[in-house]
Design a protein around this motif. Structure first.
Motif, mmCIF file in Angstrom:
data_model
loop_
_atom_site.group_PDB
_atom_site.id
_atom_site.type_symbol
_atom_site.label_atom_id
_atom_site.label_comp_id
_atom_site.label_asym_id
_atom_site.label_seq_id
_atom_site.Cartn_x
_atom_site.Cartn_y
_atom_site.Cartn_z
ATOM 1 N N ALA A 298 0.831 -1.210 0.000
ATOM 2 C CA ALA A 298 0.000 0.000 0.000
ATOM 3 C C ALA A 298 0.863 1.256 0.000
ATOM 4 C CB ALA A 298 -0.928 -0.013 1.217
ATOM 5 N N LYS A 299 2.015 1.194 0.659
ATOM 6 C CA LYS A 299 2.900 2.364 0.718
ATOM 7 C C LYS A 299 3.520 2.679 -0.631
ATOM 8 C CE LYS A 299 4.109 2.202 5.631
ATOM 9 N NZ LYS A 299 5.210 2.036 6.624
ATOM 10 N N VAL A 300 3.595 1.694 -1.522
ATOM 11 C CA VAL A 300 4.109 1.954 -2.862
ATOM 12 C C VAL A 300 3.241 2.996 -3.560
ATOM 13 C CG1 VAL A 300 4.417 0.950 -5.155
ATOM 14 C CG2 VAL A 300 5.237 -0.277 -3.144
ATOM 15 N N PHE A 301 1.925 2.841 -3.461
ATOM 16 C CA PHE A 301 1.025 3.792 -4.116
ATOM 17 C C PHE A 301 0.977 5.120 -3.369
ATOM 18 C CE2 PHE A 301 -0.611 -0.382 -5.502
ATOM 19 C CZ PHE A 301 -0.444 -0.218 -6.860
ATOM 20 N N GLU A 302 1.175 5.078 -2.053
ATOM 21 C CA GLU A 302 1.280 6.335 -1.306
ATOM 22 C C GLU A 302 2.490 7.133 -1.775
ATOM 23 O OE1 GLU A 302 1.340 5.640 2.850
ATOM 24 O OE2 GLU A 302 -0.809 5.228 3.007
ATOM 25 N N ALA A 303 3.607 6.437 -1.967
ATOM 26 C CA ALA A 303 4.815 7.106 -2.444
ATOM 27 C C ALA A 303 4.608 7.652 -3.855
ATOM 28 C CB ALA A 303 5.990 6.137 -2.414
ATOM 29 N N ALA A 304 3.928 6.872 -4.707
ATOM 30 C CA ALA A 304 3.650 7.333 -6.068
ATOM 31 C C ALA A 304 2.803 8.604 -6.043
ATOM 32 C CB ALA A 304 2.939 6.237 -6.852
ATOM 33 N N ALA A 305 1.873 8.678 -5.098
ATOM 34 C CA ALA A 305 1.036 9.875 -4.977
ATOM 35 C C ALA A 305 1.857 11.082 -4.554
ATOM 36 C CB ALA A 305 -0.079 9.623 -3.963
ATOM 37 N N GLY A 306 2.936 10.847 -3.829
ATOM 38 C CA GLY A 306 3.797 11.961 -3.446
ATOM 39 C C GLY A 306 4.723 12.405 -4.567
ATOM 40 N N PHE A 307 5.150 11.462 -5.391
ATOM 41 C CA PHE A 307 6.098 11.787 -6.465
ATOM 42 C C PHE A 307 5.423 12.410 -7.681
ATOM 43 C CE2 PHE A 307 8.672 8.077 -4.669
ATOM 44 C CZ PHE A 307 9.511 8.920 -3.961
ATOM 45 N N SER A 308 4.236 11.917 -8.050
ATOM 46 C CA SER A 308 3.653 12.296 -9.338
ATOM 47 C C SER A 308 3.369 13.797 -9.489
ATOM 48 C CB SER A 308 2.377 11.488 -9.602
ATOM 49 O OG SER A 308 1.396 11.738 -8.624
ATOM 50 N N PRO A 309 2.876 14.524 -8.459
ATOM 51 C CA PRO A 309 2.683 15.964 -8.665
ATOM 52 C C PRO A 309 3.996 16.700 -8.934
ATOM 53 C CG PRO A 309 1.415 15.209 -6.774
ATOM 54 C CD PRO A 309 2.332 14.097 -7.151
ATOM 55 N N THR A 310 5.054 16.293 -8.238
ATOM 56 C CA THR A 310 6.351 16.927 -8.456
ATOM 57 C C THR A 310 6.891 16.623 -9.839
ATOM 58 O OG1 THR A 310 6.823 16.727 -6.092
ATOM 59 C CG2 THR A 310 8.680 17.187 -7.544
ATOM 60 N N VAL A 311 6.742 15.369 -10.266
ATOM 61 C CA VAL A 311 7.172 15.012 -11.615
ATOM 62 C C VAL A 311 6.330 15.760 -12.649
ATOM 63 C CG1 VAL A 311 7.441 13.113 -13.251
ATOM 64 C CG2 VAL A 311 7.967 12.749 -10.855
ATOM 65 N N GLY A 312 5.052 15.991 -12.336
ATOM 66 C CA GLY A 312 4.215 16.778 -13.233
ATOM 67 C C GLY A 312 4.716 18.204 -13.387
ATOM 68 N N ILE A 313 5.154 18.785 -12.288
ATOM 69 C CA ILE A 313 5.737 20.136 -12.365
ATOM 70 C C ILE A 313 7.014 20.116 -13.196
ATOM 71 C CG2 ILE A 313 6.806 21.983 -11.011
ATOM 72 C CD1 ILE A 313 4.879 21.273 -8.750
ATOM 73 N N LEU A 314 7.803 19.048 -13.013
ATOM 74 C CA LEU A 314 9.020 18.900 -13.821
ATOM 75 C C LEU A 314 8.669 18.837 -15.300
ATOM 76 C CD1 LEU A 314 12.073 18.387 -14.017
ATOM 77 C CD2 LEU A 314 11.603 15.955 -13.694
ATOM 78 N N GLY A 315 7.603 18.117 -15.642
ATOM 79 C CA GLY A 315 7.178 18.048 -17.033
ATOM 80 C C GLY A 315 6.724 19.399 -17.553
ATOM 81 N N ALA A 316 6.058 20.172 -16.691
ATOM 82 C CA ALA A 316 5.625 21.507 -17.116
ATOM 83 C C ALA A 316 6.814 22.411 -17.388
ATOM 84 C CB ALA A 316 4.737 22.123 -16.038
ATOM 85 N N VAL A 317 7.830 22.320 -16.536
ATOM 86 C CA VAL A 317 9.030 23.136 -16.739
ATOM 87 C C VAL A 317 9.733 22.750 -18.029
ATOM 88 C CG1 VAL A 317 11.310 23.683 -15.806
ATOM 89 C CG2 VAL A 317 9.339 23.561 -14.279
ATOM 90 N N LEU A 318 9.814 21.446 -18.295
ATOM 91 C CA LEU A 318 10.433 21.000 -19.543
ATOM 92 C C LEU A 318 9.659 21.539 -20.748
ATOM 93 C CD1 LEU A 318 11.244 17.268 -18.671
ATOM 94 C CD2 LEU A 318 12.853 19.178 -18.868
ATOM 95 N N GLY A 319 8.333 21.555 -20.644
ATOM 96 C CA GLY A 319 7.526 22.098 -21.728
ATOM 97 C C GLY A 319 7.750 23.591 -21.910
ATOM 98 N N LEU A 320 7.889 24.311 -20.809
ATOM 99 C CA LEU A 320 8.124 25.757 -20.900
ATOM 100 C C LEU A 320 9.488 26.061 -21.505
ATOM 101 C CD1 LEU A 320 6.633 26.991 -17.499
ATOM 102 C CD2 LEU A 320 5.664 27.255 -19.799
ATOM 103 N N ILE A 321 10.454 25.209 -21.247
ATOM 104 C CA ILE A 321 11.774 25.398 -21.860
ATOM 105 C C ILE A 321 11.663 25.333 -23.378
ATOM 106 C CG2 ILE A 321 14.043 24.325 -22.158
ATOM 107 C CD1 ILE A 321 13.943 23.519 -19.229
ATOM 108 N N GLN A 322 10.865 24.381 -23.837
ATOM 109 C CA GLN A 322 10.672 24.273 -25.278
ATOM 110 C C GLN A 322 9.936 25.488 -25.828
ATOM 111 O OE1 GLN A 322 12.115 21.796 -27.014
ATOM 112 N NE2 GLN A 322 12.946 21.177 -24.997
ATOM 113 N N VAL A 323 8.975 26.011 -25.056
ATOM 114 C CA VAL A 323 8.229 27.189 -25.496
ATOM 115 C C VAL A 323 9.143 28.399 -25.601
ATOM 116 C CG1 VAL A 323 6.438 28.847 -24.821
ATOM 117 C CG2 VAL A 323 6.020 26.393 -24.609
ATOM 118 N N MET A 324 10.027 28.557 -24.648
ATOM 119 C CA MET A 324 10.915 29.714 -24.634
ATOM 120 C C MET A 324 11.856 29.736 -25.834
ATOM 121 S SD MET A 324 9.971 31.399 -21.998
ATOM 122 C CE MET A 324 11.298 32.581 -21.749
ATOM 123 N N GLN A 325 12.062 28.589 -26.430
ATOM 124 C CA GLN A 325 12.933 28.536 -27.601
ATOM 125 C C GLN A 325 12.226 28.952 -28.886
ATOM 126 O OE1 GLN A 325 14.518 24.554 -27.682
ATOM 127 N NE2 GLN A 325 15.819 24.861 -25.880
#
Length: 283
Positions: free
Chosen positions: A154-181
């Motif tokens: 059960a803690k595996v999915f709890e950990a995934a719930a903690g990681f995924s929003p941060t990874v989502g922000i990382l994906g948004a930043v990567l997308g913005l880098i492409q936009v800035m170019q």
């Protein structure tokens, strides 16, 4: 009814399926009402970043065997009925009646018919003459070990719930880098920013609509099984101590839902229990 039986014998948990559909449907309808389009949030690249990054982070935190077990146990979120202890209770009461009438050793012939490993092992130890105190310690140790092992799943999915929003922000930043170019093309900037933030939606949505609910459902399933096994252990100990089946019935009937308690048959003879229930007492 919270479950539905499929042709393969599995029990589909309607609450889980309907819950996911309602959540996704509500978000999709809200987007359309606001003038958006579903195509705007269907971005394979964002999904790859979020789910791939989350999976990688989880694999770093947990041993691979635990992560694999979490995927295996995921079926218990979508499939599986609520425990039905009435058949098991009837079998336990039949064993108690037989042991009191013919002796504890008479239950040895029943062991090969029992499908539940926990019941079979605990009853076998009782038949072999294990002290009730030692029997309780051994089986409770087994319960504790299994509970700790399942809790990590059960803690595996709890950990995934903690990681995924941060990874989502990382994906948004990567997308913005492409936009800035591509700032020279102002028409593409707005669309690029919108696409970039889809990763954040995926991260937050996966955490709160999937991973956290999955973890909670697995904990509920675990506790349901623990209660049944605790009841089984107490019944076997009572049988080993020669407790009157009537007294045992009063103790075990408390585990039944209130609506089913009147349906319990009195323990007057071995023929009380239907053959199907007596065959194994499986849950």
């Amino acid at each position: 009814m919270k479950t539905r039986t499929t042709k393969s014998g599995f029990q589909i948990d309607r609450g889980t399926v309907l819950g996911i559909l309602i959540a996704l449907g509500g978000i999709g309808v809200g987007l359309v009402v606001e003038g958006g389009k579903l195509e705007q949030i269907l971005q394979p690249t964002a999904a790859l970043i979020v789910f791939g990054g989350t999976l990688g982070a989880v694999m770093v935190q947990f041993p691979l065997s635990v992560v694999m077990q979490a995927f295996v146990q995921l079926k218990n979120v979508f499939f599986g009925a609520e425990p039905e202890p009435d058949a098991l209770i009837q079998s336990l009461l039949r064993y108690a009646y037989k042991a009191r009438k013919e002796g504890l050793l008479s239950l040895d012939s029943e062991l090969s018919k029992i499908q539940d490993p926990f019941l079979r092992e605990s009853l076998m130890l009782a038949i072999d003459g294990a002290n009730t105190e030692d029997l309780r310690k051994m089986m409770e140790l087994q319960l504790d070990y299994r509970a700790e092992k399942d809790e990590r799943v059960a803690k595996v999915f709890e950990a995934a719930a903690g990681f995924s929003p941060t990874v989502g922000i990382l994906g948004a930043v990567l997308g913005l880098i492409q936009v800035m170019q591509h700032l020279q093309n102002i028409n593409e900037v707005g669309r690029g920013i919108a696409v970039a933030f889809v990763a954040t939606i995926y991260g937050v949505g996966a955490a709160n609509l999937l991973f956290l609910p999955w973890s909670g459902k697995l904990k509920i399933r675990l506790r349901e099984r623990q209660v049944i096994e605790e009841m089984t252990l107490e019944a076997v100990l009572a049988i080993a101590e020669g407790v009157n089946p009537r007294a045992l019935e009063l103790q075990l009937v408390g585990y039944l839902p209130a609506a089913k308690r009147p349906a319990m048959e009195p323990v007057g003879s071995p023929t009380v229990v239907p053959p199907k229930a007596a065959a194994g007492g499986s849950r």
